[in-house]
Motif scaffolding. Structure first.
Motif, PDB file in Angstrom:
ATOM      1  N   CYS A 106       0.831  -1.216   0.000  1.00 24.03           N
ATOM      2  CA  CYS A 106       0.000   0.000   0.000  1.00 24.03           C
ATOM      3  C   CYS A 106       0.858   1.257   0.000  1.00 24.03           C
ATOM      4  O   CYS A 106       0.464   2.289  -0.551  1.00 24.03           O
ATOM      5  CB  CYS A 106      -0.924   0.015   1.216  1.00 24.03           C
ATOM      6  N   TYR A 107       2.048   1.166   0.595  1.00 24.65           N
ATOM      7  CA  TYR A 107       2.925   2.337   0.679  1.00 24.65           C
ATOM      8  C   TYR A 107       3.899   2.441  -0.497  1.00 24.65           C
ATOM      9  O   TYR A 107       4.574   3.466  -0.641  1.00 24.65           O
ATOM     10  CB  TYR A 107       3.726   2.308   1.983  1.00 24.65           C
ATOM     11  N   ILE A 108       3.962   1.392  -1.338  1.00 29.46           N
ATOM     12  CA  ILE A 108       4.926   1.409  -2.437  1.00 29.46           C
ATOM     13  C   ILE A 108       4.641   2.548  -3.420  1.00 29.46           C
ATOM     14  O   ILE A 108       5.551   3.280  -3.833  1.00 29.46           O
ATOM     15  CB  ILE A 108       4.931   0.048  -3.177  1.00 29.46           C
ATOM     16  N   LEU A 113       6.286   7.600  -5.868  1.00 31.64           N
ATOM     17  CA  LEU A 113       6.004   8.940  -6.386  1.00 31.64           C
ATOM     18  C   LEU A 113       6.877   9.992  -5.711  1.00 31.64           C
ATOM     19  O   LEU A 113       7.392  10.907  -6.370  1.00 31.64           O
ATOM     20  CB  LEU A 113       4.522   9.282  -6.183  1.00 31.64           C
ATOM     21  N   ILE A 114       7.048   9.853  -4.413  1.00 32.26           N
ATOM     22  CA  ILE A 114       7.869  10.815  -3.669  1.00 32.26           C
ATOM     23  C   ILE A 114       9.336  10.726  -4.094  1.00 32.26           C
ATOM     24  O   ILE A 114      10.012  11.740  -4.289  1.00 32.26           O
ATOM     25  CB  ILE A 114       7.726  10.582  -2.149  1.00 32.26           C
ATOM     26  N   ASN A 117       9.773  12.240  -7.518  1.00 31.71           N
ATOM     27  CA  ASN A 117       9.735  13.700  -7.425  1.00 31.71           C
ATOM     28  C   ASN A 117      11.058  14.243  -6.893  1.00 31.71           C
ATOM     29  O   ASN A 117      11.551  15.272  -7.374  1.00 31.71           O
ATOM     30  CB  ASN A 117       8.589  14.123  -6.507  1.00 31.71           C
ATOM     31  N   GLU A 118      11.633  13.533  -5.904  1.00 32.71           N
ATOM     32  CA  GLU A 118      12.925  13.966  -5.364  1.00 32.71           C
ATOM     33  C   GLU A 118      14.029  13.828  -6.405  1.00 32.71           C
ATOM     34  O   GLU A 118      14.930  14.669  -6.485  1.00 32.71           O
ATOM     35  CB  GLU A 118      13.268  13.134  -4.122  1.00 32.71           C
ATOM     36  N   HIS A 119      13.948  12.770  -7.203  1.00 34.01           N
ATOM     37  CA  HIS A 119      14.992  12.532  -8.202  1.00 34.01           C
ATOM     38  C   HIS A 119      14.946  13.568  -9.323  1.00 34.01           C
ATOM     39  O   HIS A 119      15.985  14.110  -9.732  1.00 34.01           O
ATOM     40  CB  HIS A 119      14.840  11.121  -8.779  1.00 34.01           C
ATOM     41  N   THR A 129       4.166  17.497   3.768  1.00 36.12           N
ATOM     42  CA  THR A 129       3.585  17.045   2.497  1.00 36.12           C
ATOM     43  C   THR A 129       3.861  15.560   2.283  1.00 36.12           C
ATOM     44  O   THR A 129       2.993  14.813   1.817  1.00 36.12           O
ATOM     45  CB  THR A 129       4.168  17.851   1.311  1.00 36.12           C
ATOM     46  N   VAL A 130       5.055  15.121   2.618  1.00 40.64           N
ATOM     47  CA  VAL A 130       5.423  13.706   2.477  1.00 40.64           C
ATOM     48  C   VAL A 130       4.540  12.835   3.376  1.00 40.64           C
ATOM     49  O   VAL A 130       4.035  11.786   2.949  1.00 40.64           O
ATOM     50  CB  VAL A 130       6.913  13.493   2.817  1.00 40.64           C
ATOM     51  N   ILE A 131       4.339  13.257   4.616  1.00 38.40           N
ATOM     52  CA  ILE A 131       3.469  12.522   5.540  1.00 38.40           C
ATOM     53  C   ILE A 131       2.051  12.460   4.988  1.00 38.40           C
ATOM     54  O   ILE A 131       1.402  11.398   4.985  1.00 38.40           O
ATOM     55  CB  ILE A 131       3.472  13.181   6.936  1.00 38.40           C
TER      56      ILE A 131
END
Length: 264
Positions: A106-108, A113-114, A117-119, A129-131
Motif C-alpha cells: 500500500c505504501y509502495i 512517487l515521492i 519527485n525527489e529525483h 507534504t510527504v506525511i
C-alpha cells in the motif's frame, strides 16, 4: 451472537496466537544461531540423523517388530516435534507476513512517487507534504484495491499460495481474506484515526502536539479528512446514476422531441 461462545473462542485464539509467536521466535533464534556458527559440522550431524531415520524406517519395513518400531518413534520424535510446531505456527505466521506485505504494498506507490519527485526535482516537498501523501494514498489504496494487492501477496509472497500445492492445504488465503477484507481494513483505519484524533485533540487543548513539529499533526489530520471524503465517495458511487448511454438517449430525445410533436 452467543457471547459465552465468542468469549471462549477469543481466549483460544489468543492462546494459539501467543504460542505461535513464541514458536516463531524460538525457530528464528535457532536459525540465526545456526547461521552464526562458523563450523558447519552440524550439517553432517543432521544428515547423519536423517540417514539414521531412513535406515530405521527401512529396517522396520523389512523386519517389523516392536523394538524397531519403538526405536523409530523415539529417534524421530525431535524432528516430528519441530515439524508439528512449525505446522502449528504456519497460520499465524502466514497471517502476520501477509499483513506486513499488504501494508508495504500500500505504501509502495506513494513512496515511489515521492522518490521520483525527489529525483527529478519537479516539486519541492516539505516533511508534512510527504506525511500527507504517504498516509492519504496508502489508506485510500488499501480500501480501493485490497483484492488486487492481496492477489499480488498470494502470487509473489514467500508462501506462494497460488502455485504451491503443499501450502494450499493450510488455506492461508481463506484465513487472510477473512481478516483483511474491505470492511475490516476500513474499521482498522477509522479506529486508528479515531485514537489519533483523541490524543491530538487533548494535546491541542493542552497547547502541545503529538509530534515534535506541530505541523506534522495537521498533516495527519488532513490525511484523515481526505480519506474520509474518499471513503464516502466509494460508498456512494453505486448510487450515482448517470449512465452515458442513457444520458445520450435522453439528450437526443430532448433535441428531437419537440420537432416530432410539431410534425404530428
Amino acid at each position: 451472537m452467543n457471547l459465552k461462545k465468542e468469549s471462549k473462542s477469543t481466549l483460544f485464539l489468543l492462546i494459539i496466537i501467543v504460542i505461535s509467536l513464541i514458536i516463531m521466535f524460538f525457530l528464528s533464534m535457532g536459525i540465526e544461531h545456526l547461521n552464526t556458527i562458523k563450523s558447519y559440522n552440524w550439517i553432517f550431524y543432521f544428515l547423519g540423523y536423517v540417514g539414521l531415520l531412513i535406515l530405521l524406517g527401512w529396517l522396520h519395513k523389512k523386519f517389523p517388530n516392536k523394538v524397531l518400531e519403538y526405536l523409530n518413534y523415539v529417534i524421530s520424535f525431535p524432528l516430528s516435534l519441530i515439524l508439528f510446531l512449525f505446522q502449528f505456527a504456519i497460520p499465524t505466521m502466514g497471517l502476520v507476513i501477509h499483513t506486513i506485505l499488504f501494508v508495504l504494498l500500500c505504501y509502495i506507490i506513494p513512496l515511489t512517487l515521492i522518490r521520483l519527485n525527489e529525483h527529478f526535482e519537479y516539486l519541492e516537498q516539505t516533511d508534512q507534504t510527504v506525511i500527507f501523501i504517504n498516509l492519504t494514498l496508502a489508506t485510500c489504496i488499501s480500501v480501493a484495491f485490497y483484492k488486487q494487492i492481496l492477489n499480488v501477496v498470494y502470487r509473489f509472497g514467500p508462501f506462494r499460495i497460488k502455485s504451491s500445492e503443499k501450502i494450499k492445504k493450510f488455506k492461508l488465503d481463506e484465513l487472510t481474506d477473512y481478516v483483511l477484507n474491505k470492511e475490516n481494513i476500513r474499521f482498522i483505519i477509522y479506529s486508528s484515526f479515531f485514537i489519533y484524533l483523541l490524543v491530538f485533540s487533548f494535546q491541542y487543548f493542552q497547547n502541545s502536539s503529538i509530534f515534535e513539529i506541530a505541523e506534522n499533526d495537521k498533516a495527519v489530520y488532513q490525511s484523515f479528512l481526505c480519506f474520509l471524503a474518499f471513503d464516502r465517495l466509494l460508498l456512494n458511487i453505486k448510487k450515482f446514476l448517470l449512465i452515458p448511454s442513457e444520458l445520450l438517449k435522453k439528450m437526443l430525445n430532448s433535441i428531437v422531441g419537440d420537432e416530432k410533436k410539431q410534425k404530428l
